[in-house]
Design an enzyme around this catalytic site. Structure first.
Site, PDB file in Angstrom:
ATOM      1  N   SER A 262     -40.154  35.270 -26.146  1.00 46.64           N
ATOM      2  CA  SER A 262     -41.400  35.586 -26.848  1.00 46.64           C
ATOM      3  C   SER A 262     -42.036  34.200 -27.164  1.00 46.64           C
ATOM      4  CB  SER A 262     -41.161  36.430 -28.251  1.00 46.64           C
ATOM      5  OG  SER A 262     -40.488  35.391 -29.205  1.00 46.64           O
ATOM      6  N   LYS A 263     -43.242  34.396 -27.621  1.00 48.78           N
ATOM      7  CA  LYS A 263     -43.979  33.035 -28.160  1.00 48.78           C
ATOM      8  C   LYS A 263     -43.539  32.330 -29.418  1.00 48.78           C
ATOM      9  CE  LYS A 263     -47.930  34.979 -30.506  1.00 48.78           C
ATOM     10  NZ  LYS A 263     -49.425  35.144 -30.462  1.00 48.78           N
ATOM     11  N   ARG A 264     -42.706  33.260 -29.922  1.00 43.10           N
ATOM     12  CA  ARG A 264     -42.280  32.760 -31.231  1.00 43.10           C
ATOM     13  C   ARG A 264     -40.953  31.951 -30.893  1.00 43.10           C
ATOM     14  NH1 ARG A 264     -45.133  33.745 -35.179  1.00 43.10           N
ATOM     15  NH2 ARG A 264     -44.367  31.535 -35.545  1.00 43.10           N
TER      16      ARG A 264
END
Length: 506
Positions: A262-264
């Site tokens: 994920s972008k996290r």
RNA sequence: GGCCCGUUCGUCUAAGGGCUAGGACACCACCCUUUCACGGUGGUGAUACGAGUUCGAAUCUCGUACGGGCUACCA
């Protein structure tokens, strides 16, 4: 055999991450391998999630990757429009048809009623109750209402949705190209909304209608769609299109350190997950992209292609043309693959090493500009590139590896030279300046020769003099062979730097 | 919780009943280089576990464990 037509159907809600790019890649490679078409369809049926610029960004990413669509809202085509929001009127009739045929029904439940149902039925054993066959009889829909009541509500324009009526205790078989046969019992499936209250279809209806209308032959999508696949299969059947149903393949996920990438993860671990930089227009948050990190698109798609696929040999470096030729969907793995940034960098390095000097020069315009390097002659730049190219893992490494060719060192790594600096060494460099003045031609081997002869005459070890010489020209303990550097810098510049450094060292 | 998918070195993977389980990244050592890389050579390192089928199982079957996904009028 039917012409191969595959599609990638992103929803324009933000950056395009590498899982998406890989899905595009596999679709694209498969299409080109079979002489088919690759279609890009924008799935923007959720008005609430509209993000400005996201659609354009997707096209830019694909262009950078060299994976452009044959048909899309940008490229046109015979099967348009390719933006689902522009196809809104199409879906309604299919929804109505499904109701008429008894495969779906109108549901009038409000958001509050749905919420109440979920709260009331929620137990520890069943934390997320579904709107399924066991409870639809207790809700407000055309199954529980009389025909008159239903008609009255419809005529009054009361907000409603259309839900699929999941059959009871049937088995749906899915033959997945990668995973083989998978079966689902319909009792475990819920009555998914097909047409929303705003008249827009949900993904489930839209994907089936559009794939049919666009004559899609194969659907390759992420594994996260597997659970809803039976809904799609059933719709193909209920709409009467079963014989035209595409072949299915659910691609394994690309995993981050903790589950689906994920972008996290990008923020947390400092590696890029998007193809290109993406700035969230609402939060202003910037998520790094591979392009800006200094990746070559060739390396990027090469890396992604091998993340879950291989051709059965030990070859790892593939051009796009080779991938097109060798790709086969059957050889895609079923297991998820963890993203390894180190390996991604290795691919990039391999690709940079394979670039010619001309090719490399054409890729570094932006890096030169970003570092205020201008007015450099092509011949000089090419000599620098020849010395430095293979030392760059990322394109952006170029500046760190070469800045001393463009700017005289602003400061020196004195710790590396000061402790061993002596009058003898100073004398050597004074004499070496004279030696250099007479060096002709000004080439690496001749400079080195003069340097070593002089050292011997002075009864000094050339090795101990090379490091100071390097610091004089470069400023630190790095860079290509020192005599090569001197050769490229030129006689005048080299002598000037030696003079300047002698003063600084004393 | 339910449903579904998955499981070979730390990571990506090869091997689809018969080998000392192969390669690549990363890591370590040595060589090259009296910068640092590149490069070269070598090394550490894996079939999750338990049953079964078989003369023989990483490969087939079942169970267990673990990992992941889905569970919205999002895609």
């Amino acid at each position: 055999m039917k012409k191969v037509r595959v599609r990638f159907a992103p929803s324009p809600t933000g950056g395009l991450h590498i899982g998406g790019v890989r899905t595009v890649l596999y679709n694209y490679l498969f299409a080109k391998n079979h002489g088919g078409d690759f279609i890009l369809r924008i799935e923007d049926t959720d008005q609430n999630r509209y993000v400005k610029g996201a659609e354009e960004y997707i096209f830019d990413c694909l262009k950078w990757c060299g994976l452009e669509a044959d048909e899309s809202s940008l490229h046109g085509g015979e099967y348009g429009p390719y933006r689902q929001s522009e196809r809104k009127e199409i879906y309604g009739e299919y929804g109505e048809q499904l109701v008429k045929d008894g495969f779906a029904y109108y549901a009038f439940d409000t958001a509050e009623e749905l919420e109440k149902m979920r709260q009331d039925l929620k137990t520890e054993a069943n934390p997320s109750p579904q709107y399924d066959h066991s409870i639809r009889r207790k809700m407000r829909n055309s199954l529980t209402l009389t025909m008159d009541e239903t008609k009255k509500l419809l005529d009054a324009g009361i907000q409603h949705v259309i839900r699929i009526k999941m059959p009871e205790n049937e088995t749906v078989f899915l033959n997945d190209v990668i995973r083989g046969e998978i079966h689902f019992n319909t009792d475990t499936l819920d009555d998914k909304v097909l047409l929303k209250a705003d008249g827009m279809p949900t993904y489930h209806l839209a994907v089936v209608v559009d794939d049919h209308l666009m004559e899609i032959s194969h659907v390759f999508r992420g594994e996260e769609w597997l659970p809803s696949a039976p809904v799609h299969l059933l719709l193909w059947k209920y709409l009467g299109w079963e014989k035209h149903m595409p072949k299915w393949a659910h691609l394994p996920l690309i995993l981050g350190p903790n589950g689906k990438l994920s972008k996290r993860d990008a923020l947390k671990y400092g590696f890029p997950v998007f193809a290109m930089n993406w700035t969230d227009p609402k939060t202003g948050e910037l998520i790094a992209g591979f392009r800006e990190k200094g990746f070559l698109p060739e390396a990027f798609i090469n890396f992604l292609a091998l993340l879950g696929w291989n051709d059965g040999t030990e070859q790892e470096i593939f051009t796009k043309e080779e991938l097109i030729k060798k790709f086969s969907i059957e050889r895609v793995h079923s297991g998820g693959a963890k993203f390894d940034y180190e390996k991604a960098k290795w691919f990039n390095h391999e690709w940079i090493k394979r670039l010619t000097i001309d090719e490399f020069r054409l890729r570094i315009d932006k890096i030169l500009a970003d570092n205020n390097i201008a007015g450099i002659g092509k011949d000089y730049l090419d000599k620098v590139i020849a010395l430095v190219k293979d030392r760059c893992i990322l394109l952006t490494d170029f500046y760190d590896q070469s800045h001393f060719f463009f700017k005289s060192p602003a400061e020196y790594d004195l710790n590396a030279v000061k402790p061993k600096w002596s009058g003898g060494k100073k004398r050597f460099f004074d004499l070496f300046v004279e030696e250099m003045k007479a060096t002709d031609p000004w080439e690496s081997a001749f400079i080195e020769d003069g340097f070593k002869k002089l050292a011997m005459m002075q009864d000094m070890k050339p090795g101990e003099l090379q490091l100071p010489f390097r610091i004089m020209l470069v400023g630190g303990k790095f860079g290509p062979p020192v005599f090569d550097i001197a050769a490229v810098l030129g006689k005048e510049q080299t002598i000037q730097r030696v003079h300047k450094a002698i003063v600084a060292f004393d």
